[in-house]
Each structure stands twice: as C-alpha cells, then as structure tokens.
Design an enzyme around this catalytic site. Structure first.
Site, PDB file in Angstrom:
ATOM      1  N   ASN A  11     -17.213  21.203  -1.005  1.00 40.68           N
ATOM      2  CA  ASN A  11     -18.577  20.948  -0.545  1.00 40.68           C
ATOM      3  C   ASN A  11     -19.486  21.231  -1.731  1.00 40.68           C
ATOM      4  OD1 ASN A  11     -21.093  20.815   0.623  1.00 40.68           O
ATOM      5  ND2 ASN A  11     -20.647  22.249   2.291  1.00 40.68           N
ATOM      6  N   ARG A  93     -16.997  16.798   1.391  1.00 40.10           N
ATOM      7  CA  ARG A  93     -18.134  16.606   2.287  1.00 40.10           C
ATOM      8  C   ARG A  93     -19.157  15.714   1.582  1.00 40.10           C
ATOM      9  NH1 ARG A  93     -23.416  20.112   3.227  1.00 40.10           N
ATOM     10  NH2 ARG A  93     -24.184  19.137   5.123  1.00 40.10           N
ATOM     11  N   HIS A 182     -24.881  16.878  10.304  1.00 42.71           N
ATOM     12  CA  HIS A 182     -23.997  17.902  10.882  1.00 42.71           C
ATOM     13  C   HIS A 182     -22.876  17.266  11.700  1.00 42.71           C
ATOM     14  CE1 HIS A 182     -27.681  20.838  10.851  1.00 42.71           C
ATOM     15  NE2 HIS A 182     -27.007  20.915   9.715  1.00 42.71           N
ATOM     16  N   ARG A 243     -37.658  23.989   8.209  1.00 42.95           N
ATOM     17  CA  ARG A 243     -38.103  22.624   8.498  1.00 42.95           C
ATOM     18  C   ARG A 243     -38.874  22.581   9.809  1.00 42.95           C
ATOM     19  NH1 ARG A 243     -32.122  20.647   7.688  1.00 42.95           N
ATOM     20  NH2 ARG A 243     -31.907  20.819   5.436  1.00 42.95           N
ATOM     21  N   GLU A 386     -16.333  23.392   9.939  1.00 41.54           N
ATOM     22  CA  GLU A 386     -16.501  22.098   9.279  1.00 41.54           C
ATOM     23  C   GLU A 386     -15.432  21.857   8.222  1.00 41.54           C
ATOM     24  OE1 GLU A 386     -20.940  21.049   8.792  1.00 41.54           O
ATOM     25  OE2 GLU A 386     -20.915  23.233   8.996  1.00 41.54           O
TER      26      GLU A 386
END
Length: 401
Positions: A11, A93, A182, A243, A386
């Site tokens: 990643n 990823r 996601h 955010r 993940e």
C-alpha cells in the site's frame, strides 16, 4: 514443484509504504511493516516478523525505490526474500480504478497507462500507487503485479445512483460520477458479516459503516454494492476526521466569490481542516468523546454532527435496500467507539434496530454481534482486514490465470 502461496501486499502512499507478506495456505502474516517519511528527513522503517520482535530503524529514504529496497532487505533477513520461489505475486492497493477496472487486474503497460489516466480524479493517491507498482516490477520483473482497486466493489452501483444530476456530456467528458472508495474494506466486511451470521452473502441485505479517520457507508444487497456514500472523491458523505462530507456545492462558490478564498484554499479547508477537526480542533474520536464527557460544547457539537450524519445514512440506506438484515460497524472508530455505535442506533427500534448496552461495551478484536436477540436487524462489530482482502483477490487471480 510446490505451489507458490505467498502474497506480498503493498500500500504505497505519497510518503509511506505499508506492507504485509501473507501465506495464503492459512492466512499467516509472515511479516508486516511500514516505511514512512519517504523523501523527508528522519525516515523510519518498522518491521515485525511473525512471532518475532519489532525492528525499527531511522534513516533517510530519498524515494520509494529506496523504501522498497529496505523492505526487501528486512524480509531477506527473516529468510523471506523477494527472490523466494514461494512468492506468488505482489498485490497493490490502487485507490482509483474508474469505470474500467471492476476486478483485480494483472498490471501490464496498458493497465499502468490507464491508471495514469485516472490521476486527475485521484491526484493524491494514484501517483503513489503507480510508483509502488513500478518499483516492485523493477525488483521482480518476472512476478505478477496485481492491482486491487478501492473503487471496484462499488462499480455495481446502478447507473441512476452513480450519476449526478448534471449534463451527462459534461459529466462523461470529465469522468464525473459516483465511484466510492474503501471498497476492499466494504467487500471484506460484508462477507465476514455473512460468515458471522452463518449465512451466504447472497441471502443478506446489509449496511456497512467503515468509520476511520476517513469514513464511508455502503448498502449491500445480496453481496452486491448498490449505493455508497463517497463520490467522485473521498470527500463526499459522512462527517470524517478532517473532511466535511456532504456540503452544499454553493458553499464553494460563496467562499470563492464572497470570502475571497482560492480554489486550492477551499480544497484544503474541506479536505484537511473540516470534519471533527474543523468543529472542535481534534480529529481523534477518542479525544472528542473524552471532551464530550467532560462537558466541552465544541466537542459535543462535533460528536452530535458526526452521529447525526450517520443516522441520516442509516435511514437512507434502509430505504434504498427495502429490507435490512444486518448493520456492520468497522475500522478504527467503528470497531472501538461504543458510544458512537450506541448513539447512531439509538431510537431506531421501530426499524428493528437495537444495541444491547452490555454487548456493545465489550472490547474485542473478534467479530461479534452487539444487538439483543429480539432485534429484527443484527448489529455487529466486524474488524476489517483490507490487506487480507487484497491478498485473497490477488492469489485467486494468479491461481486461476
């Protein structure tokens, strides 16, 4: 000749590389690590072999090539070098796959070119993902490099849900639509929730709430994603750590025309200085909850805004699905913040949703049900993984090739 069963998961971020080496025979993490502050002073590498002590080193890593070379050296020191015949592939990823990439994909020059074409809609993520792929290809040119896309799970969203209500010609020219993110987490958790309930994914309708510093919701019908909260970018949807989530687009015009803020300043405001941080000066939910309990009004406002948005999405996705069998909380906040889970589901008994206070208060790293037996909708806490999802997708693709 024995079959190669190990997958190296990478990643690559703009200034970091996270990695795990996983044996797909039983899912064992043979090693895991992180190289951070790439291109900065005081770079750091953390490496933990299976069953061993964590090793840490501090030195400059001028680029991703140096970082991945250091990773390879750490793996080799444990007898897990990249030249091992047991290594089947590298799983990467990749944040944005657009409309084209709907499944894990073997990376060749054409695929890499298409990922580059998507940089304008993922300028913070795809360039780093590309660098990770290029460096890994250089280290092992003979090894399959598999891209697993954050957006892939959401490509099943119906067109009427993926489209924004703007001129289609303009939207198509600039690739403007709902992509969602996601996806590897939502896919993993939806399947893990089905396993927890002893049911097939195809039998269940569920809402998955991935609540970390970034946060997103998805509606999954029969194992297929039909709606998700993030859009063209990861900015849309839930209130997050930094955010804003959903906001009137007119706010942007107002801040630019009346407030005199530049487009870059507004981008910075909405992505990095909003959400929990913008409301109370703290983006860590643990600190927000501590301050809320102490009576801090700013923290209380931030907590309530966060939960209010969650409840709106729960209700909205209930309507989209028509029937909900399960709600799964996952990621850092979802797995650990019992007050968030309790507040998000409070008062929804008429919808068949309830949380048992005692079950909800249990801290565990295992998947578990936190709703009472009488509840029509099962509420669960399901830790995400993940890296394992990426490894599984990459391994399946290599075996079937």
């Amino acid at each position: 000749m024995t079959e190669a069963t190990r997958i190296l998961v990478l990643n690559a971020g703009s200034s970091s590389v996270k990695y795990q080496l996983i044996d797909m025979v039983d899912g064992t993490r043979l090693a895991a690590g992180l190289v951070e502050r790439i291109g900065e002073h005081g770079g750091r590498l953390l490496h933990t072999p299976h069953g061993g002590e964590r090793r840490e080193s501090t030195r400059p890593f001028p680029g991703h090539a140096a970082a991945l070379k250091a990773m390879a050296e750490e793996l080799a020191a444990d007898g897990l070098g990249l030249d091992s015949p047991d290594l089947a592939a590298v799983g990467h990823r990749v944040v944005h796959g657009g409309k084209r990439f709907t499944a894990p994909t073997v990376v060749d020059d054409e695929v890499l070119t298409e990922i580059r074409r998507l940089v304008p809609v993922a300028p913070l993520h795809n360039p780093a993902n590309i660098t990770g792929i290029e460096v890994a290809r250089a280290l092992r040119p003979d090894l399959p490099q598999i891209a697993v896309f954050d957006t892939a799970f959401h490509t099943t969203i119906p067109e009427h849900a993926a489209r924004y209500a703007i001129d289609p010609a303009v939207a198509d020219e600039h690739r403007v639509r709902r992509y969602g993110f996601h996806g590897t987490s939502h896919q993993y958790v939806s399947r893990a929730t089905a396993r927890l309930l002893g049911r097939a994914p195809s039998e269940l309708n569920m809402i998955v709430l991935h609540l970390g510093n970034g946060a997103s919701a998805s509606a999954v019908a029969g194992g297929v994603c039909v709606e998700t909260s993030m859009g063209l970018t990861p900015l849309e949807g839930l209130v997050m750590g930094t955010r804003s989530g959903d906001i009137d687009p007119g706010v942007i015009f107002h801040l630019h025309r009346v407030g005199g803020l530049s487009i870059d300043e507004i981008d910075e405001l909405l992505n990095r200085r909003s959400g929990l941080l913008g409301l109370c000066g703290e983006n860590d939910m643990r600190e927000v909850m501590r301050r809320t309990e102490a009576g801090d009004p700013a923290a209380e406002l931030a907590f309530n805004a966060y939960v209010h948005r969650l409840r709106k999405y729960l209700g909205g996705y209930y309507a989209v699905l028509g029937r909900v069998d399960a709600i799964a909380f996952t990621a850092g906040v979802g797995e650990n913040a019992a007050p968030v889970r309790a507040a998000a589901t409070a008062g929804l008994e008429a919808l068949g949703i309830a949380v048992d206070p005692e079950l909800n208060s249990v801290r565990s790293t295992e998947a578990r049900v936190i709703s009472p037996p009488y509840a029509r909708v099962t509420v669960a806490v399901v830790p995400t993984d993940e890296e394992l999802e990426i490894a599984q997708q990459a391994y399946t693709l290599v075996r079937n090739s």
